[in-house]
Design a protein around this motif. Structure first.
Motif, mmCIF file in Angstrom:
data_model
loop_
_atom_site.group_PDB
_atom_site.id
_atom_site.type_symbol
_atom_site.label_atom_id
_atom_site.label_comp_id
_atom_site.label_asym_id
_atom_site.label_seq_id
_atom_site.Cartn_x
_atom_site.Cartn_y
_atom_site.Cartn_z
ATOM 1 N N ILE A 1 9.164 7.434 1.971
ATOM 2 C CA ILE A 1 8.101 7.147 0.996
ATOM 3 C C ILE A 1 7.898 5.647 0.882
ATOM 4 O O ILE A 1 6.768 5.147 0.873
ATOM 5 N N LEU A 2 8.984 4.899 0.811
ATOM 6 C CA LEU A 2 8.936 3.445 0.708
ATOM 7 C C LEU A 2 8.231 2.833 1.924
ATOM 8 O O LEU A 2 7.401 1.930 1.785
ATOM 9 N N SER A 3 8.529 3.357 3.096
ATOM 10 C CA SER A 3 7.900 2.861 4.317
ATOM 11 C C SER A 3 6.389 3.077 4.285
ATOM 12 O O SER A 3 5.607 2.184 4.638
ATOM 13 N N ARG A 4 5.974 4.273 3.839
ATOM 14 C CA ARG A 4 4.532 4.562 3.774
ATOM 15 C C ARG A 4 3.829 3.681 2.751
ATOM 16 O O ARG A 4 2.719 3.206 2.984
ATOM 17 N N LEU A 5 4.475 3.467 1.599
ATOM 18 C CA LEU A 5 3.890 2.607 0.565
ATOM 19 C C LEU A 5 3.728 1.178 1.074
ATOM 20 O O LEU A 5 2.697 0.540 0.854
ATOM 21 N N ARG A 6 4.749 0.673 1.741
ATOM 22 C CA ARG A 6 4.685 -0.690 2.274
ATOM 23 C C ARG A 6 3.593 -0.821 3.329
ATOM 24 O O ARG A 6 2.897 -1.831 3.378
ATOM 25 N N GLN A 7 3.459 0.197 4.167
ATOM 26 C CA GLN A 7 2.427 0.170 5.204
ATOM 27 C C GLN A 7 1.036 0.163 4.580
ATOM 28 O O GLN A 7 0.173 -0.633 4.975
ATOM 29 N N LYS A 8 0.828 1.008 3.581
ATOM 30 C CA LYS A 8 -0.470 1.065 2.909
ATOM 31 C C LYS A 8 -0.777 -0.270 2.232
ATOM 32 O O LYS A 8 -1.897 -0.785 2.315
ATOM 33 N N ARG A 9 0.234 -0.851 1.573
ATOM 34 C CA ARG A 9 0.055 -2.147 0.909
ATOM 35 C C ARG A 9 -0.264 -3.243 1.918
ATOM 36 O O ARG A 9 -1.139 -4.075 1.690
ATOM 37 N N TYR A 10 0.410 -3.220 3.080
ATOM 38 C CA TYR A 10 0.168 -4.219 4.124
ATOM 39 C C TYR A 10 -1.283 -4.175 4.603
ATOM 40 O O TYR A 10 -1.945 -5.203 4.701
ATOM 41 N N PHE A 11 -1.787 -2.966 4.877
ATOM 42 C CA PHE A 11 -3.167 -2.856 5.364
ATOM 43 C C PHE A 11 -4.183 -3.254 4.294
ATOM 44 O O PHE A 11 -5.212 -3.854 4.603
ATOM 45 N N LEU A 12 -3.890 -2.957 3.042
ATOM 46 C CA LEU A 12 -4.778 -3.391 1.954
ATOM 47 C C LEU A 12 -4.788 -4.915 1.847
ATOM 48 O O LEU A 12 -5.834 -5.523 1.632
ATOM 49 N N GLU A 13 -3.615 -5.538 1.986
ATOM 50 C CA GLU A 13 -3.540 -6.999 1.944
ATOM 51 C C GLU A 13 -4.360 -7.614 3.074
ATOM 52 O O GLU A 13 -5.055 -8.613 2.865
ATOM 53 N N LYS A 14 -4.285 -7.025 4.255
ATOM 54 C CA LYS A 14 -5.065 -7.533 5.395
ATOM 55 C C LYS A 14 -6.561 -7.388 5.133
ATOM 56 O O LYS A 14 -7.352 -8.276 5.470
ATOM 57 N N ARG A 15 -6.971 -6.270 4.530
ATOM 58 C CA ARG A 15 -8.386 -6.095 4.190
ATOM 59 C C ARG A 15 -8.839 -7.125 3.168
ATOM 60 O O ARG A 15 -9.956 -7.628 3.233
ATOM 61 N N CYS A 16 -7.963 -7.443 2.214
ATOM 62 C CA CYS A 16 -8.287 -8.465 1.210
ATOM 63 C C CYS A 16 -8.478 -9.831 1.870
ATOM 64 O O CYS A 16 -9.349 -10.601 1.461
ATOM 65 N N GLU A 17 -7.662 -10.125 2.871
ATOM 66 C CA GLU A 17 -7.778 -11.404 3.568
ATOM 67 C C GLU A 17 -9.102 -11.522 4.325
ATOM 68 O O GLU A 17 -9.657 -12.609 4.443
#
Length: 145
Positions: free
Chosen positions: A10-26
């Motif tokens: 679960i932690l891995s999936r959450l981190r992955q989702k957060r990473y892609f959202l951060e990239k979209r924000c950039e």
């Protein structure tokens, strides 16, 4: 142990989702920290809000200036660009809210993993044997020093 593995997944999936959202924000591009209000004159002389620009619609930019809300007219020639920039800002705000939410969720899952991995203190503390205690200490007065 199986519970810990599930939480790590679960932690891995959450981190992955957060990473892609951060990239979209950039990659969001230029933004204008304001909102658009589209108004149309009514027959009575007042204004009513409308959802899309059209004939007789005036656009106003609403923003904060030193703690005071300001409204400024937007020319029709600048309307498309301003709408794009304010839309980017709105999208950025929503994505950042989701990033914050995911970060809180990551911390919560990490705390759960920490709770399940904790060992009991009693297991490592020596049991007290009756009669094995030392002398009881007494408080000394000023004369005993």
């Amino acid at each position: 142990m199986r519970n810990i593995e599930q939480k790590k997944e679960i932690l891995s999936r959450l981190r992955q989702k957060r990473y892609f959202l951060e990239k979209r924000c950039e990659r969001i591009g230029r933004m204008l920290p304001a909102s658009m209000i589209l108004r149309k004159r009514t027959k009575e002389g007042g204004f009513e809000k409308v959802e899309y620009p059209g004939k007789g619609v005036c656009a106003y930019l609403t923003y904060l200036d030193g703690g005071v809300t300001r409204h400024r007219y937007v020319r029709k020639s600048d309307l498309k660009e301003v709408m794009t920039l304010t839309g980017n800002y709105r999208k950025f705000g929503k994505m950042m809210a989701e990033v914050r939410s995911l970060s809180r969720e990551v911390v919560r899952v990490l705390e759960e993993i920490g709770k399940t991995q904790r060992a009991e203190v009693k297991k490592y503390v020596k049991k007290r044997v009756k009669g094995n205690g030392g002398k009881k200490r007494t408080k000394r007065g000023k004369a005993g020093r």
